[in-house]
Design a protein around this motif. Structure first.
Motif, PDB file in Angstrom:
ATOM      1  N   ALA A  51      17.510  -9.873   5.517  1.00 21.70           N
ATOM      2  CA  ALA A  51      18.368 -10.868   6.155  1.00 21.70           C
ATOM      3  C   ALA A  51      19.611 -11.151   5.314  1.00 21.70           C
ATOM      4  O   ALA A  51      20.723 -11.272   5.839  1.00 21.70           O
ATOM      5  CB  ALA A  51      17.593 -12.157   6.403  1.00 21.70           C
ATOM      6  N   THR A  52      19.419 -11.283   3.997  1.00 22.76           N
ATOM      7  CA  THR A  52      20.563 -11.537   3.116  1.00 22.76           C
ATOM      8  C   THR A  52      21.544 -10.378   3.165  1.00 22.76           C
ATOM      9  O   THR A  52      22.756 -10.581   3.294  1.00 22.76           O
ATOM     10  CB  THR A  52      20.084 -11.770   1.671  1.00 22.76           C
ATOM     11  N   LEU A  53      21.036  -9.151   3.069  1.00 18.84           N
ATOM     12  CA  LEU A  53      21.920  -7.985   3.091  1.00 18.84           C
ATOM     13  C   LEU A  53      22.617  -7.847   4.440  1.00 18.84           C
ATOM     14  O   LEU A  53      23.785  -7.461   4.502  1.00 18.84           O
ATOM     15  CB  LEU A  53      21.109  -6.721   2.775  1.00 18.84           C
ATOM     16  N   ALA A  54      21.902  -8.176   5.517  1.00 15.32           N
ATOM     17  CA  ALA A  54      22.481  -8.019   6.847  1.00 15.32           C
ATOM     18  C   ALA A  54      23.642  -8.975   7.081  1.00 15.32           C
ATOM     19  O   ALA A  54      24.566  -8.676   7.835  1.00 15.32           O
ATOM     20  CB  ALA A  54      21.402  -8.238   7.906  1.00 15.32           C
ATOM     21  N   ARG A  55      23.611 -10.140   6.421  1.00 22.62           N
ATOM     22  CA  ARG A  55      24.620 -11.163   6.700  1.00 22.62           C
ATOM     23  C   ARG A  55      25.651 -11.315   5.579  1.00 22.62           C
ATOM     24  O   ARG A  55      26.535 -12.171   5.663  1.00 22.62           O
ATOM     25  CB  ARG A  55      23.930 -12.512   6.960  1.00 22.62           C
ATOM     26  N   MET A  56      25.545 -10.499   4.532  1.00 21.88           N
ATOM     27  CA  MET A  56      26.418 -10.711   3.378  1.00 21.88           C
ATOM     28  C   MET A  56      27.891 -10.518   3.716  1.00 21.88           C
ATOM     29  O   MET A  56      28.766 -11.119   3.085  1.00 21.88           O
ATOM     30  CB  MET A  56      26.015  -9.801   2.219  1.00 21.88           C
ATOM     31  N   GLN A  57      28.208  -9.675   4.705  1.00 23.65           N
ATOM     32  CA  GLN A  57      29.594  -9.466   5.094  1.00 23.65           C
ATOM     33  C   GLN A  57      29.988 -10.390   6.240  1.00 23.65           C
ATOM     34  O   GLN A  57      31.093 -10.913   6.270  1.00 23.65           O
ATOM     35  CB  GLN A  57      29.818  -8.006   5.508  1.00 23.65           C
ATOM     36  N   ALA A  58      29.091 -10.591   7.188  1.00 27.87           N
ATOM     37  CA  ALA A  58      29.438 -11.366   8.374  1.00 27.87           C
ATOM     38  C   ALA A  58      29.577 -12.860   8.079  1.00 27.87           C
ATOM     39  O   ALA A  58      30.303 -13.558   8.793  1.00 27.87           O
ATOM     40  CB  ALA A  58      28.379 -11.146   9.458  1.00 27.87           C
ATOM     41  N   ASP A  59      28.912 -13.356   7.062  1.00 28.87           N
ATOM     42  CA  ASP A  59      28.914 -14.796   6.784  1.00 28.87           C
ATOM     43  C   ASP A  59      29.824 -15.204   5.638  1.00 28.87           C
ATOM     44  O   ASP A  59      30.178 -16.379   5.533  1.00 28.87           O
ATOM     45  CB  ASP A  59      27.497 -15.268   6.447  1.00 28.87           C
ATOM     46  N   HIS A  60      30.194 -14.265   4.772  1.00 24.51           N
ATOM     47  CA  HIS A  60      30.875 -14.639   3.539  1.00 24.51           C
ATOM     48  C   HIS A  60      32.263 -13.999   3.448  1.00 24.51           C
ATOM     49  O   HIS A  60      32.444 -12.829   3.784  1.00 24.51           O
ATOM     50  CB  HIS A  60      30.036 -14.219   2.322  1.00 24.51           C
ATOM     51  N   VAL A  61      33.209 -14.789   2.970  1.00 30.21           N
ATOM     52  CA  VAL A  61      34.570 -14.301   2.734  1.00 30.21           C
ATOM     53  C   VAL A  61      34.708 -14.029   1.241  1.00 30.21           C
ATOM     54  O   VAL A  61      34.531 -14.933   0.415  1.00 30.21           O
ATOM     55  CB  VAL A  61      35.625 -15.332   3.185  1.00 30.21           C
ATOM     56  N   TYR A  62      35.031 -12.801   0.892  1.00 29.01           N
ATOM     57  CA  TYR A  62      35.177 -12.417  -0.508  1.00 29.01           C
ATOM     58  C   TYR A  62      36.651 -12.319  -0.858  1.00 29.01           C
ATOM     59  O   TYR A  62      37.409 -11.637  -0.159  1.00 29.01           O
ATOM     60  CB  TYR A  62      34.484 -11.074  -0.758  1.00 29.01           C
ATOM     61  N   PRO A  63      37.106 -13.004  -1.896  1.00 35.57           N
ATOM     62  CA  PRO A  63      38.527 -12.939  -2.251  1.00 35.57           C
ATOM     63  C   PRO A  63      38.932 -11.530  -2.653  1.00 35.57           C
ATOM     64  O   PRO A  63      38.167 -10.811  -3.306  1.00 35.57           O
ATOM     65  CB  PRO A  63      38.648 -13.913  -3.424  1.00 35.57           C
ATOM     66  N   THR A  64      40.119 -11.151  -2.277  1.00 35.58           N
ATOM     67  CA  THR A  64      40.644  -9.834  -2.644  1.00 35.58           C
ATOM     68  C   THR A  64      41.039  -9.804  -4.116  1.00 35.58           C
ATOM     69  O   THR A  64      40.774  -8.832  -4.826  1.00 35.58           O
ATOM     70  CB  THR A  64      41.849  -9.484  -1.770  1.00 35.58           C
ATOM     71  N   LEU A  65      41.674 -10.875  -4.581  1.00 33.02           N
ATOM     72  CA  LEU A  65      42.173 -10.916  -5.953  1.00 33.02           C
ATOM     73  C   LEU A  65      41.483 -11.969  -6.818  1.00 33.02           C
ATOM     74  O   LEU A  65      41.501 -11.867  -8.034  1.00 33.02           O
ATOM     75  CB  LEU A  65      43.681 -11.167  -5.954  1.00 33.02           C
ATOM     76  N   GLY A  66      40.932 -12.981  -6.213  1.00 34.43           N
ATOM     77  CA  GLY A  66      40.245 -14.014  -6.979  1.00 34.43           C
ATOM     78  C   GLY A  66      39.097 -13.420  -7.787  1.00 34.43           C
ATOM     79  O   GLY A  66      38.383 -12.529  -7.321  1.00 34.43           O
ATOM     80  N   ASN A  67      38.880 -13.925  -9.002  1.00 36.53           N
ATOM     81  CA  ASN A  67      37.912 -13.347  -9.934  1.00 36.53           C
ATOM     82  C   ASN A  67      36.686 -14.246 -10.037  1.00 36.53           C
ATOM     83  O   ASN A  67      36.780 -15.413 -10.416  1.00 36.53           O
ATOM     84  CB  ASN A  67      38.555 -13.179 -11.315  1.00 36.53           C
ATOM     85  N   ARG A  68      35.523 -13.683  -9.712  1.00 39.58           N
ATOM     86  CA  ARG A  68      34.272 -14.443  -9.771  1.00 39.58           C
ATOM     87  C   ARG A  68      33.317 -13.904 -10.841  1.00 39.58           C
ATOM     88  O   ARG A  68      32.138 -14.220 -10.829  1.00 39.58           O
ATOM     89  CB  ARG A  68      33.587 -14.412  -8.405  1.00 39.58           C
ATOM     90  N   SER A  69      33.815 -13.093 -11.740  1.00 39.66           N
ATOM     91  CA  SER A  69      32.959 -12.503 -12.770  1.00 39.66           C
ATOM     92  C   SER A  69      32.618 -13.541 -13.841  1.00 39.66           C
ATOM     93  O   SER A  69      33.246 -14.602 -13.936  1.00 39.66           O
ATOM     94  CB  SER A  69      33.654 -11.306 -13.419  1.00 39.66           C
ATOM     95  N   SER A  70      31.633 -13.222 -14.675  1.00 38.32           N
ATOM     96  CA  SER A  70      31.278 -14.090 -15.792  1.00 38.32           C
ATOM     97  C   SER A  70      32.350 -13.967 -16.875  1.00 38.32           C
ATOM     98  O   SER A  70      33.118 -12.992 -16.892  1.00 38.32           O
ATOM     99  CB  SER A  70      29.934 -13.665 -16.373  1.00 38.32           C
ATOM    100  N   PRO A  71      32.422 -14.932 -17.791  1.00 37.20           N
ATOM    101  CA  PRO A  71      33.383 -14.798 -18.892  1.00 37.20           C
ATOM    102  C   PRO A  71      33.204 -13.496 -19.668  1.00 37.20           C
ATOM    103  O   PRO A  71      34.188 -12.874 -20.080  1.00 37.20           O
ATOM    104  CB  PRO A  71      33.088 -16.025 -19.757  1.00 37.20           C
ATOM    105  N   LYS A  72      31.947 -13.077 -19.881  1.00 38.89           N
ATOM    106  CA  LYS A  72      31.690 -11.833 -20.612  1.00 38.89           C
ATOM    107  C   LYS A  72      32.273 -10.631 -19.859  1.00 38.89           C
ATOM    108  O   LYS A  72      32.962  -9.786 -20.446  1.00 38.89           O
ATOM    109  CB  LYS A  72      30.186 -11.667 -20.821  1.00 38.89           C
ATOM    110  N   GLU A  73      31.998 -10.563 -18.551  1.00 38.41           N
ATOM    111  CA  GLU A  73      32.533  -9.458 -17.752  1.00 38.41           C
ATOM    112  C   GLU A  73      34.057  -9.509 -17.703  1.00 38.41           C
ATOM    113  O   GLU A  73      34.731  -8.469 -17.726  1.00 38.41           O
ATOM    114  CB  GLU A  73      31.957  -9.514 -16.340  1.00 38.41           C
TER     115      GLU A  73
END
Length: 512
Positions: A443-465
């Motif tokens: 269910a999570t995989l099926a809806r990960m694109q349809a329900d969520h907006v992912y920023p094109t340039l915004g950075n959501r990585s950890s400080p280490k990454e």
């Protein structure tokens, strides 16, 4: 153990590939025309009182300075010209013209995929304005805007999913001749994007040439009239409560030419409009209602956008406050009044008073863009790229604005509640003998694109990454994306024979 690690890595890679691949239209989490309307800063009684106050203003105060042609048109419909020269509008006349006005319209793109259906609370975001400067983010400086800058803005807009239309955001200050500037504005915009374009004319005498160019681009006058892909942004009033004589003459000509019209009233609260939020909305509504009478007396049901654009003002300094909470309320309140009348409407949001794409710009742009969308504004103008209270435009900010608007649209979409989204089956699967978490479930995989907006340039990585990736800078990434877009051929460019025909007929300043 090695096999398990490989599987997890492969899963992450697959999910990353799925997340970054272009989405087909039917599963995109946000798109043009999502319905807002959840946010209502005005009560029903408040809207009624604003309506009644606007009618009283039209009946008792009226508007001055209509051109002779406009006086003839509007008095012929029932307006009354007083001895002071002002046109006054009986309530019955306004109600009659509202009944004739178009309630559902389509703004066409050159490509029908980009057609905008304007009705109800359907929301669309785009550019607008008349900035005289470009923001140089690297040098932190301002310079005169050029026709090349305008063309580049159109090309960038064409590639951004959440910028749904391009209204000319800047003036070409490198073209001193106004006729050539108006014609090159059309050329630069239409050769840069196949989305709907909005433009202005500085003189009614330039309209015929502009229409001739548009007929060439469309293929014929008949093809243009069937699908007009450029609208006229028309400041037909000079607040408070005066017609803009030359703009009114432009409006009469573009209506005859089959061009959609944005009736634009742009008072400054505390200067050219009342200082209160309600009062500024009253005046904007009154002025645009006069425009509704004007347009529908010429051509009942003509494609028209009710453009109440009151702006905020810092009463301490006289500076415009396009990025303020007051501006957000002005725009959201106007959106409600558009719905009150059942008219397709537009207003301004997303303006930054900040001079650069910085944290101030981010909060200013997000605040009014979210509120405009939640209020169900059909056309959110100036939603990306505008700085220094409309004096400056920035390509990088336009690109970053696409991310901001994506998140705004996700707010507009709201929360769906049904058997699937309530997720009881998922809870049973995970909690009753399952893995104990929802990561990687079907269910999570099926809806990960349809329900969520992912920023094109915004950075959501950890400080280490973030450190491991070289501490990527947001503005540098926006600049890199700008260059990548502009290094590719413009998808909207004209065919060689069409381009040659336009250049033989008109003086075009853009290089081939």
């Amino acid at each position: 153990m090695t096999i398990q690690t490989s599987r997890r890595s492969g899963g992450r890679q697959a999910r990353h590939a799925a997340r970054t691949a272009p989405l087909s239209e039917h599963i995109r989490p946000v798109r043009a025309g999502l319905s807002g309307g959840q946010y209502k800063p005005l009560s029903d009684d408040g809207m009624t009182r604003i309506h009644q106050a606007a009618l009283t203003a039209l009946e008792e105060i009226g508007l001055a300075d209509a051109p002779a042609s406009g006086v003839e048109i509007m008095t012929g419909a029932g307006a009354i010209q007083g001895t002071d020269g002002r046109l006054r509008f009986p309530r019955a006349l306004v109600e009659d013209m509202l009944a004739k006005a178009a309630k559902e319209i389509t703004l066409c793109g050159r490509d029908p995929r980009h057609d905008l259906q304007l009705s109800g609370t359907r929301v669309h975001y785009g550019t607008a304005g008349a900035a005289v400067s470009m923001v140089d983010v690297e040098g932190k400086a301002y310079r005169d805007s050029t026709v090349q800058d305008l063309h580049d803005a159109a090309r960038i807009t064409d590639r951004l999913d959440n910028i749904h239309f391009l209204q000319r955001p800047m003036v070409a200050r490198d073209i001193p001749d106004n006729r050539e500037m108006d014609l090159n504005t059309i050329y630069a915009c239409c050769s840069g994007t196949t989305k709907h374009v909005g433009t202005s004319f500085t003189d009614p005498d330039f309209v015929d040439d502009g229409l001739e160019m548009l007929h060439l681009i469309a293929g014929s006058e008949a093809a243009w009239r069937a699908r007009p892909f450029v609208s006229n942004s028309n400041c037909f009033v000079v607040p408070p409560m005066k017609f803009a004589t030359e703009s009114c003459r432009v409006m009469e000509k573009v209506i005859a030419g089959g061009m959609p019209v944005l009736l634009l009233s742009a008072g400054m609260a505390g200067a050219t409009a009342p200082s209160t939020v309600a009062g500024a909305i009253v005046q904007a509504v009154a002025e645009c209602l006069a425009g509704v009478v004007y347009v529908n007396a010429i051509a009942p049901g003509h494609t028209t956008i009710f453009g109440t654009w009151p702006f905020g003002l810092d009463l301490r300094t006289g500076a415009m406050t396009g990025g303020s909470g007051e501006q957000a309320l002005l725009t959201a309140g106007c959106a409600q009044m558009h719905r009150f009348y059942g008219l397709p409407g537009g207003a301004a949001a997303g303006i930054a008073d900040a001079k650069l794409p910085d944290m101030q710009a981010g909060w200013e742009q997000m605040c009014s863009n979210v509120m405009a969308g939640l209020a169900g504004l059909n056309m959110v103008y100036e939603a990306a790229g505008m700085h220094a209270s409309l004096l400056g435009f920035c390509h990088e900010s336009l690109i970053l604005g696409d991310d901001i608007i994506g998140q705004s649209l996700r707010c507009v979409r709201g929360i769906e509640v049904d058997d699937d989204t309530l997720a009881l089956d998922q809870m049973r699967e995970v909690c009753l003998g399952g893995s104990g978490h929802y990561l990687g479930t079907s269910a999570t995989l099926a809806r990960m694109q349809a329900d969520h907006v992912y920023p094109t340039l915004g950075n959501r990585s950890s400080p280490k990454e973030w450190v491991e990736n070289g501490r990527p800078d947001l503005l540098a990434r926006a600049t890199a994306r700008k260059q990548a877009i502009l290094n590719e051929p413009a998808a909207a460019r004209f065919a060689p024979d069409l381009d040659r025909a336009i250049r033989e007929r008109f003086t075009i300043h853009l290089p081939r």
